[in-house]
Design a protein around this motif. Sequence first.
Motif, short mmCIF file in Angstrom:
data_model
loop_
_atom_site.label_atom_id
_atom_site.label_comp_id
_atom_site.label_asym_id
_atom_site.label_seq_id
_atom_site.Cartn_x
_atom_site.Cartn_y
_atom_site.Cartn_z
N ARG A 74 0.67 -0.65 -0.22
CA ARG A 74 0.22 -0.07 0.08
C ARG A 74 0.85 1.47 -0.29
O ARG A 74 0.26 2.34 -0.77
N GLU A 213 -0.98 14.70 1.08
CA GLU A 213 -0.75 13.94 0.33
C GLU A 213 0.96 13.05 0.36
O GLU A 213 1.02 11.90 0.99
N GLN B 23 -6.75 3.78 8.65
CA GLN B 23 -6.81 4.08 6.95
C GLN B 23 -5.63 4.84 7.45
O GLN B 23 -5.05 5.95 5.95
N GLU B 68 -4.85 -2.67 1.03
CA GLU B 68 -4.82 -1.91 0.10
C GLU B 68 -6.29 -0.66 0.11
O GLU B 68 -6.21 0.18 -0.77
N LYS B 69 -7.63 -1.75 0.25
CA LYS B 69 -8.41 -0.65 -0.28
C LYS B 69 -9.30 0.37 0.81
O LYS B 69 -9.94 0.91 0.57
N PRO B 71 -7.82 2.82 1.94
CA PRO B 71 -8.17 4.50 1.85
C PRO B 71 -10.00 4.57 1.04
O PRO B 71 -10.59 5.55 1.44
N THR B 72 -10.40 3.54 0.38
CA THR B 72 -11.99 3.70 0.08
C THR B 72 -12.43 3.61 1.06
O THR B 72 -13.93 3.80 0.75
N PHE B 73 -12.87 2.84 2.44
CA PHE B 73 -13.71 2.90 2.98
C PHE B 73 -14.20 4.21 3.64
O PHE B 73 -14.11 3.88 3.88
N GLU B 74 -15.63 4.17 3.20
CA GLU B 74 -15.63 6.27 3.57
C GLU B 74 -17.27 5.58 4.82
O GLU B 74 -17.85 6.61 5.02
N TRP B 82 -18.01 -4.63 5.37
CA TRP B 82 -16.91 -4.12 4.07
C TRP B 82 -16.43 -5.02 3.83
O TRP B 82 -15.89 -5.43 3.34
#
Lengths: 263, 185
Positions: A74, A213, B23, B68-69, B71-74, B82
């Motif tokens: 990541r 960022e 996150q 990896e995913k 950051p997309t978890f809202e 999820w």
Amino acid sequence: MTHEQAVERLDDFASGELPDIERVLVQRHVDACDDCRAEVDAIQALLGQAATLPRAIAPPRDLWAGIAPRLEARAAPLAVMEDDPRVIPLAPRRRHWQPPRWAMQIAAALVLVAGSSAITARIVREHPAQPGGQVALNPVVVTPRQGAQGRTADPAVQAPTAPVQAPAAGGGKAAPTAFAAFRPAERDYQSAIADLQRVLDAKRGQMAPETAETLERNLRIIDSAIAESRAALEKDPNSRELIDMLSATYDAKVKVLRQAVEI
Amino acid sequence: MATMLVENEAPTAAVDGTVQRAQQGDVAAFEKLYRDNVDRVFALCLRMTGDGGRAEELTQDVFVRAWEKLPTFEGKSAFSTWLHRLAVNVVLGSRRAEGIRIGKVFSTDDLTAYETPGRTPDPGHSMDLERAIAQLPPGARTVFVLHDVEGYKHEEIAELHGLAVGTCKAQLHRARRLLREALER
């Protein structure tokens, strides 16, 4: 409803998934048909058994050791990592730690802190190091044995000062392991990091998006390096070299966060 | 029908900020999420594959993918919801990728993977059912586990699996029939 039509619907009927009208029609048929009633009873008995199955089953071994070393996927790519063909998400399952990885990760983190990041460059340019115990903004990594020399203006975000009890180079045995002896210092690091992150979170809205960022990318790299070192230490808990690497990497994280807080 | 796994979960991870810290790249926070959820993910992978070793690999893949995913978890659903959906996708995706490997025979004599210290003693029926589920053909097994154990609806399974709803229902009918036959022996 014919027998054939009812038979087609028995699974949904037994699961309670039929619309009301169809459910009533099938129920009427089932009440009058021994075969269909037996079928529904059998399905519902199976569903009753399925409902008793445990939702959670502990794996026979701790799987985290095989996960932590893969988390760097990541992190933002660095030149030093891009050439490593093993850095592939969901790559062939690599269960065992491989020495070159942590060395590269930690090197990447330290190189990052030493001056390659935009944040570091900006801070060093705008806030030269100040004498007298103010925030150390130069990129020198402070080891735990040196102690945290700098303090931010906020007493809540002081760096850890707990001594690291790494084993003597050739001396007596650590009790029980060097990694275990490092844990109190590690907790101090984590506490300081958490404090810094809270301050940083409060300021994040004031930060330019590209700066935020870059900061996040850099922190991810450092976190990956920490994860690598910890995973390696799980396998080799008396490695002085790994302890030094881990503490240096924590220092790096504290330093980056301090710098970010000062922006 | 069994209630869906995620409905009983208290959303503590979201409340105490663990998800948010993870996150932001906090590996220790992510490890906590792993500790809190690994048993549920492993159970799903084990039942969907019928193979303890493969389930371990897939469980690791699930958490790597989750990292990896993340950051997309809202936060629109519970983290475990999820994660559960992600786990289903990982298992189904691996099956598609592996193709013929799904026909691998499960060693029915080895049910140790289903044993866990926290599991309450049972009269043997649930272990018989576990064994029978493991012996199902992969497609029927997947639909049975998702529908009758995990509580997904046919429409959801069809979408996840890329099947028609009718095909999904046919697989469930087949699975139930095979299981009943196996348990009656």
